[in-house]
Design a protein around this motif. Structure first.
Motif, PDB file in Angstrom:
ATOM      1  N   ASP A  25      -4.865  -0.428   6.229  1.00 57.87           N
ATOM      2  CA  ASP A  25      -3.596  -0.481   5.479  1.00 57.87           C
ATOM      3  C   ASP A  25      -2.423  -0.271   6.430  1.00 57.87           C
ATOM      4  O   ASP A  25      -1.401  -0.946   6.346  1.00 57.87           O
ATOM      5  CB  ASP A  25      -3.537   0.616   4.399  1.00 57.87           C
TER       6      ASP A  25
ATOM      7  N   ASP B 231       0.836  -1.200   0.000  1.00 49.00           N
ATOM      8  CA  ASP B 231       0.000   0.000   0.000  1.00 49.00           C
ATOM      9  C   ASP B 231       0.873   1.253   0.000  1.00 49.00           C
ATOM     10  O   ASP B 231       1.953   1.265   0.588  1.00 49.00           O
ATOM     11  CB  ASP B 231      -0.909   0.018   1.236  1.00 49.00           C
TER      12      ASP B 231
ATOM     13  N   ARG C 271      -3.214  -4.453  -9.054  1.00 47.71           N
ATOM     14  CA  ARG C 271      -3.290  -5.734  -8.356  1.00 47.71           C
ATOM     15  C   ARG C 271      -3.768  -6.789  -9.359  1.00 47.71           C
ATOM     16  O   ARG C 271      -4.235  -6.451 -10.441  1.00 47.71           O
ATOM     17  CB  ARG C 271      -4.210  -5.735  -7.124  1.00 47.71           C
TER      18      ARG C 271
END
Ligand code: ATP
Ligand code: MG
Length: 308
Positions: free
Chosen positions: A219, A78, A134
């Motif tokens: 995150d 992240d 992703r």
């Protein structure tokens, strides 16, 4: 476009490529602050602008040739900068030629299928550039770091055994080979941010009101698994960098270098495809010239200026 410049791009990205068959250790093998021989942002600005222009030209030729597609996969921790890199690098490309897919936690429908299914649905058509923000590699990353996710997947018991990661690496390599053999060129970018830099970016997101929306407390909590993620990423790089779809590790601590390097790797792949505008057959050309005559003869009037 002169080939010499392309040789320079190829050399520029060579240190970033993960040689197939090598065992990668993070952070030992790849420095998140590496910036080749560039030391300042200004040095990268013009190069990136030039790169973006070339990407746009290549995209046009890719679409015109309608034979190959390009799949660009982004994986990262992240706040490494996936979104910003995609936004900057693709900023000059015709939006009709690009499709971006962000893969989230799988939905119920997706969980009812094998893990490559949702990726297959989003593969770029011939002539298109597909970007995966992703990808199926999450199945060897977040799923590996959190065993509870694997436990909850609707798989037969024997598919969850200890060999599951090696098996997934093999399945992914086989699938990527199949795709490459059938006209999908695959570019894989791991944006390599350091733990310290990630912390700084999270703090910026908390402190800047206009960035608050980007911050997620979960995150930040995921940082406690940092070392496990580094190991999972290293194993992924070691096992799935193949001659047909090698990984590139993009140093991510300096955003300007990350964008330049990502653009360079994508350009290098397009240079390898080297898409060409199709040349019409003599018959098609004759038809075209006939159509031109008819257009010019319409109403007997003079030809209007061509629109732009
Ligand atoms: P942003 O930068 O906007 O936060 P993001 O990519 O982090 O973008 P999120 O919706 O915050 O988007 O996160 C997506 C989450 O989905 C990630 O935590 C990722 O690990 C998770 N995820 C993606 N693929 C899978 C998968 N196959 N199995 C389980 N979790 C997954
Ligand atoms: Mg997120």
């Amino acid at each position: 476009m002169p080939d010499q410049r392309f040789d320079r791009i190829h050399e520029f990205i060579a240190p970033l490529r993960v040689k197939p068959g090598t065992k990668v250790r993070l952070p030992r093998d790849y420095d998140p602050r590496y910036s080749a021989d560039l030391v300042k942002k200004d040095q990268a600005t013009d190069l990136l602008a030039q790169g973006i222009e070339w990407l746009s030209e290549f995209q046009m030729r890719l679409a015109a040739q309608d034979t190959w597609s390009l799949l660009v996969i982004f994986q990262a921790m992240d706040a490494a900068g996936k979104d910003g890199t995609i936004r900057h690098v693709m900023s000059g490309v015709n939006p009709q030629g690009v499709e971006v897919t962000s893969f989230k936690v799988p939905s119920e429908l997706e969980r009812d299928h094998d893990y490559l299914w949702r990726a297959a649905l989003r593969l770029p058509a011939r002539g298109m550039i597909g970007i995966f923000n992703r990808s199926y590699y999450e199945e060897t990353l977040v799923v590996r770091v959190h065993p509870s996710i694997l436990a909850s997947q609707k798989l037969p018991k024997r598919s969850k055994g200890r060999d599951v990661w090696q098996r997934r690496f093999r399945e992914i390599n086989d699938w990527e080979r199949y795709l490459t053999d059938n006209g999908t060129k695959i570019v894989k970018l791991f944006l390599n941010v350091s733990k310290e830099e990630q912390k700084g970016r999270f703090l910026d997101r908390i402190d800047e009101p206009e960035s608050n929306w980007k911050f997620s407390a979960s995150d930040a909590r995921e940082r406690q698994y940092w070392d496990d993620y580094q190991k999972a990423f290293a194993d992924m790089l070691s096992n799935t960098s193949t001659p047909w779809a090698p990984w590139h590790v993009i140093p991510a601590d300096r955003k300007w270098f990350m964008r330049l390097a990502a653009a360079a790797v994508i350009l290098d792949a397009l240079m390898e495809i080297d898409p060409k505008f199709p040349v019409p057959t003599p018959e098609a050309r004759a038809d075209m010239l006939k159509a031109k005559e008819e257009l010019l003869a319409e109403d007997g009037g003079p030809a209007p200026d061509a629109g732009s």
